[in-house]
Design a protein around this motif. Sequence first.
Motif, PDB file in Angstrom:
ATOM      1  N   ILE A 132      -8.687 -12.184  -1.149  1.00  0.00           N
ATOM      2  CA  ILE A 132      -7.868 -11.434  -0.189  1.00  0.00           C
ATOM      3  C   ILE A 132      -7.650 -12.332   1.032  1.00  0.00           C
ATOM      4  O   ILE A 132      -8.593 -12.645   1.758  1.00  0.00           O
ATOM      5  CB  ILE A 132      -8.551 -10.123   0.239  1.00  0.00           C
ATOM      6  CG1 ILE A 132      -8.920  -9.276  -0.983  1.00  0.00           C
ATOM      7  CG2 ILE A 132      -7.659  -9.349   1.198  1.00  0.00           C
ATOM      8  CD1 ILE A 132      -7.754  -8.815  -1.799  1.00  0.00           C
ATOM      9  N   ILE A 134      -4.473  -8.663   5.184  1.00  0.00           N
ATOM     10  CA  ILE A 134      -4.064  -7.260   5.066  1.00  0.00           C
ATOM     11  C   ILE A 134      -3.144  -7.028   6.252  1.00  0.00           C
ATOM     12  O   ILE A 134      -3.601  -6.832   7.387  1.00  0.00           O
ATOM     13  CB  ILE A 134      -5.265  -6.302   5.088  1.00  0.00           C
ATOM     14  CG1 ILE A 134      -6.223  -6.618   3.938  1.00  0.00           C
ATOM     15  CG2 ILE A 134      -4.799  -4.855   4.999  1.00  0.00           C
ATOM     16  CD1 ILE A 134      -7.485  -5.780   3.940  1.00  0.00           C
ATOM     17  N   LEU A 155       0.822  -1.209   0.000  1.00  0.00           N
ATOM     18  CA  LEU A 155       0.000   0.000   0.000  1.00  0.00           C
ATOM     19  C   LEU A 155       0.860   1.265   0.000  1.00  0.00           C
ATOM     20  O   LEU A 155       0.341   2.361  -0.142  1.00  0.00           O
ATOM     21  CB  LEU A 155      -0.924   0.012   1.219  1.00  0.00           C
ATOM     22  CG  LEU A 155      -1.952  -1.123   1.284  1.00  0.00           C
ATOM     23  CD1 LEU A 155      -2.714  -1.084   2.607  1.00  0.00           C
ATOM     24  CD2 LEU A 155      -2.916  -1.049   0.119  1.00  0.00           C
ATOM     25  N   CYS A 199       0.294  -4.276   3.552  1.00  0.00           N
ATOM     26  CA  CYS A 199       0.139  -4.880   2.233  1.00  0.00           C
ATOM     27  C   CYS A 199      -1.189  -5.625   2.146  1.00  0.00           C
ATOM     28  O   CYS A 199      -1.691  -6.125   3.156  1.00  0.00           O
ATOM     29  CB  CYS A 199       1.269  -5.866   1.925  1.00  0.00           C
ATOM     30  SG  CYS A 199       2.932  -5.141   1.881  1.00  0.00           S
ATOM     31  N   VAL A 200      -1.737  -5.699   0.929  1.00  0.00           N
ATOM     32  CA  VAL A 200      -2.902  -6.536   0.661  1.00  0.00           C
ATOM     33  C   VAL A 200      -2.397  -7.813   0.001  1.00  0.00           C
ATOM     34  O   VAL A 200      -1.761  -7.766  -1.055  1.00  0.00           O
ATOM     35  CB  VAL A 200      -3.905  -5.816  -0.267  1.00  0.00           C
ATOM     36  CG1 VAL A 200      -5.050  -6.751  -0.641  1.00  0.00           C
ATOM     37  CG2 VAL A 200      -4.450  -4.559   0.414  1.00  0.00           C
ATOM     38  N   HIS A 240      -4.433   5.329  -6.337  1.00  0.00           N
ATOM     39  CA  HIS A 240      -5.258   4.139  -6.179  1.00  0.00           C
ATOM     40  C   HIS A 240      -4.440   2.901  -6.566  1.00  0.00           C
ATOM     41  O   HIS A 240      -3.536   2.976  -7.400  1.00  0.00           O
ATOM     42  CB  HIS A 240      -6.493   4.208  -7.076  1.00  0.00           C
ATOM     43  CG  HIS A 240      -7.366   5.408  -6.834  1.00  0.00           C
ATOM     44  ND1 HIS A 240      -7.875   5.725  -5.595  1.00  0.00           N
ATOM     45  CD2 HIS A 240      -7.823   6.369  -7.685  1.00  0.00           C
ATOM     46  CE1 HIS A 240      -8.611   6.827  -5.685  1.00  0.00           C
ATOM     47  NE2 HIS A 240      -8.589   7.238  -6.942  1.00  0.00           N
ATOM     48  N   ASP A 254     -11.743  -6.354   2.275  1.00  0.00           N
ATOM     49  CA  ASP A 254     -11.586  -7.067   3.539  1.00  0.00           C
ATOM     50  C   ASP A 254     -11.081  -8.476   3.277  1.00  0.00           C
ATOM     51  O   ASP A 254     -11.222  -9.013   2.159  1.00  0.00           O
ATOM     52  CB  ASP A 254     -12.925  -7.135   4.287  1.00  0.00           C
ATOM     53  CG  ASP A 254     -13.412  -5.770   4.733  1.00  0.00           C
ATOM     54  OD1 ASP A 254     -12.581  -4.984   5.237  1.00  0.00           O
ATOM     55  OD2 ASP A 254     -14.618  -5.489   4.570  1.00  0.00           O
ATOM     56  N   ARG A 292     -10.264  -2.115  -8.094  1.00  0.00           N
ATOM     57  CA  ARG A 292      -9.603  -1.257  -7.113  1.00  0.00           C
ATOM     58  C   ARG A 292      -9.641  -1.922  -5.747  1.00  0.00           C
ATOM     59  O   ARG A 292     -10.693  -2.344  -5.282  1.00  0.00           O
ATOM     60  CB  ARG A 292     -10.267   0.113  -7.054  1.00  0.00           C
ATOM     61  CG  ARG A 292      -9.537   1.119  -6.157  1.00  0.00           C
ATOM     62  CD  ARG A 292     -10.170   2.490  -6.217  1.00  0.00           C
ATOM     63  NE  ARG A 292     -10.098   3.044  -7.572  1.00  0.00           N
ATOM     64  CZ  ARG A 292     -10.661   4.179  -7.923  1.00  0.00           C
ATOM     65  NH1 ARG A 292     -11.362   4.885  -7.027  1.00  0.00           N
ATOM     66  NH2 ARG A 292     -10.550   4.620  -9.160  1.00  0.00           N
ATOM     67  N   ILE A 293      -8.474  -2.026  -5.113  1.00  0.00           N
ATOM     68  CA  ILE A 293      -8.395  -2.640  -3.790  1.00  0.00           C
ATOM     69  C   ILE A 293      -7.960  -1.645  -2.716  1.00  0.00           C
ATOM     70  O   ILE A 293      -8.037  -1.941  -1.527  1.00  0.00           O
ATOM     71  CB  ILE A 293      -7.429  -3.853  -3.795  1.00  0.00           C
ATOM     72  CG1 ILE A 293      -6.033  -3.432  -4.263  1.00  0.00           C
ATOM     73  CG2 ILE A 293      -7.985  -4.968  -4.675  1.00  0.00           C
ATOM     74  CD1 ILE A 293      -4.998  -4.550  -4.188  1.00  0.00           C
ATOM     75  N   ALA A 294      -7.486  -0.470  -3.137  1.00  0.00           N
ATOM     76  CA  ALA A 294      -7.082   0.564  -2.177  1.00  0.00           C
ATOM     77  C   ALA A 294      -7.248   1.921  -2.844  1.00  0.00           C
ATOM     78  O   ALA A 294      -6.979   2.077  -4.030  1.00  0.00           O
ATOM     79  CB  ALA A 294      -5.639   0.363  -1.725  1.00  0.00           C
ATOM     80  N   THR A 313      -5.269   3.548   1.099  1.00  0.00           N
ATOM     81  CA  THR A 313      -6.113   2.970   2.145  1.00  0.00           C
ATOM     82  C   THR A 313      -6.900   1.789   1.579  1.00  0.00           C
ATOM     83  O   THR A 313      -7.616   1.953   0.580  1.00  0.00           O
ATOM     84  CB  THR A 313      -7.097   4.017   2.681  1.00  0.00           C
ATOM     85  OG1 THR A 313      -6.360   5.152   3.170  1.00  0.00           O
ATOM     86  CG2 THR A 313      -7.953   3.445   3.800  1.00  0.00           C
ATOM     87  N   PRO A 314      -6.788   0.604   2.174  1.00  0.00           N
ATOM     88  CA  PRO A 314      -7.487  -0.556   1.605  1.00  0.00           C
ATOM     89  C   PRO A 314      -9.001  -0.386   1.669  1.00  0.00           C
ATOM     90  O   PRO A 314      -9.542   0.151   2.640  1.00  0.00           O
ATOM     91  CB  PRO A 314      -7.015  -1.717   2.491  1.00  0.00           C
ATOM     92  CG  PRO A 314      -6.557  -1.084   3.766  1.00  0.00           C
ATOM     93  CD  PRO A 314      -6.023   0.255   3.386  1.00  0.00           C
TER      94      PRO A 314
END
Length: 506
Positions: free
Chosen positions: A86, A89, A43, A104-105, A77, A56, A66-68, A52-53
Amino acid sequence: MTSAPTANLFRLPGGLRLPANKKQSATGQIIDVPIPRRLIVSLRQHAGNAATPIVDVGDQVLKGQRIAKADGAFSAHLHAPTSGVISAIEPHDVPGRNPMAVPCVVIDADGQDETIESPPVISNPFGTPPETLRQAIGDAGIVGLGGAAFPTYAKLRQADASGIDTLILNGVECEPFISCDDALMRHHASEILYGARILVQALSLKQCFVGVESDKPDAWDAFNAAAAIDNNEQLVMVKIPTIYPSGGEDQLVYLLTGREVPTGGFPSDIGALVHNVATAASVANLALTGMPLTERIVTVTGDGVANPGNYRVRFGTPIAAVIEAAGGYTEAAHHLIMGGPMTGVPIHDDGMPVVQRCNCILVSGQSISVGQSREPERPCIRCGECARICPVRLQPQQLHRTHTIGNRDDLAGLGLRDCIECGCCDLVCPSHIPLTQTFRDAKAQQQLDHYERERAERARDRFERRQQRDTDRESSEASRLSSLKDKASRDAIAEILARKKRSEDP
């Protein structure tokens, strides 16, 4: 597209002619690295605030989703590089100048690589309002892929507000070993030029300089062939001398315009904006397919890897998976570096993920950097070689001496902030003084000092505001007591007058 003569360029001060060491990776096609079982998407892989994630643990995601989301004006983004679930996180180590665990995601790939339904492509980018184009680039999470990973939307917005007159496309890949931009220019010249024209439209400009280093004849020919089909007069090709670090942003601006970027400033402060060719290609991909930024080309090279070359890698792919795709390590493998030998940073764990600023993975059996000697450091002999080759006209020996004696206040006046950490001074120093590392340490100390001053100022401000609140409270209490006393006095006088009146009544 037209060509501008090299003779019209301004002369870059200092610099070095270095062995290219690019042939081992610059030939051949761009190879796709297989999707790994798990991707670790940092991130905090771009300049500015970490994203920002918005997903979840347990969520199913698709490629391009888009994941963040960006956190503030100078952020970007982030999007899923493939489809999967996922799984976490959490913090993971990522490569960088100061490697550390960052949020990190983690995506467990499902192997399907299923893509989201892409938004409509920009069917007519040259009839689209500039702000709409800039916003689309921001929504796609595109960042500068030349090494800084500065969010492109923020860069475009800043340039538009500054009223720039010169756009420069940087195809000057001057650091030894790195050839990812060269490969991109050779194989995807038409897409790069298409993206350049979109950037021209996004800034309401009339032309763009395309700088290509003189030792890249195949890339030069590919651009000219693509331009012959497009026949667009907005783009001007310029051949840049092969001198390190002519590909630096500020150095390229000076070469082409003769303007110097002010200390602590940006090229937009003097009417110029620089984008890397890979950034332009990402803009073209967005316009043609609607897909956001999820991957980049990475040079994998050095005598420590079996099959040097250029590989298309999804962000979050473990470096070990990239090395495996390149045939694995050889017996010569000893040092692992992200970037080139002059400005790269050591990687202590190949489980770290590829990030947006990773343009090269160098596996070397030699010293970590060309500019870092194995020989012991000796006293400075005041030869002046470091000053002669400094591309920003600094006096490195004086900076080093000032830092050594602990005189921090004088470092700013000597231009420490202007140091681009190119490593040229290290390479020519006969005393083998680690000058570049000294300047990095000095900059880090300055940042720490600045942070401590800000923290002290915030603490003083809180103390003064608390004192003011206490003073205001005491004043209010004194006023209240005074008011009560006045009221009591008035009541007592009223009671006396009332008694007197009653006594006088018949």
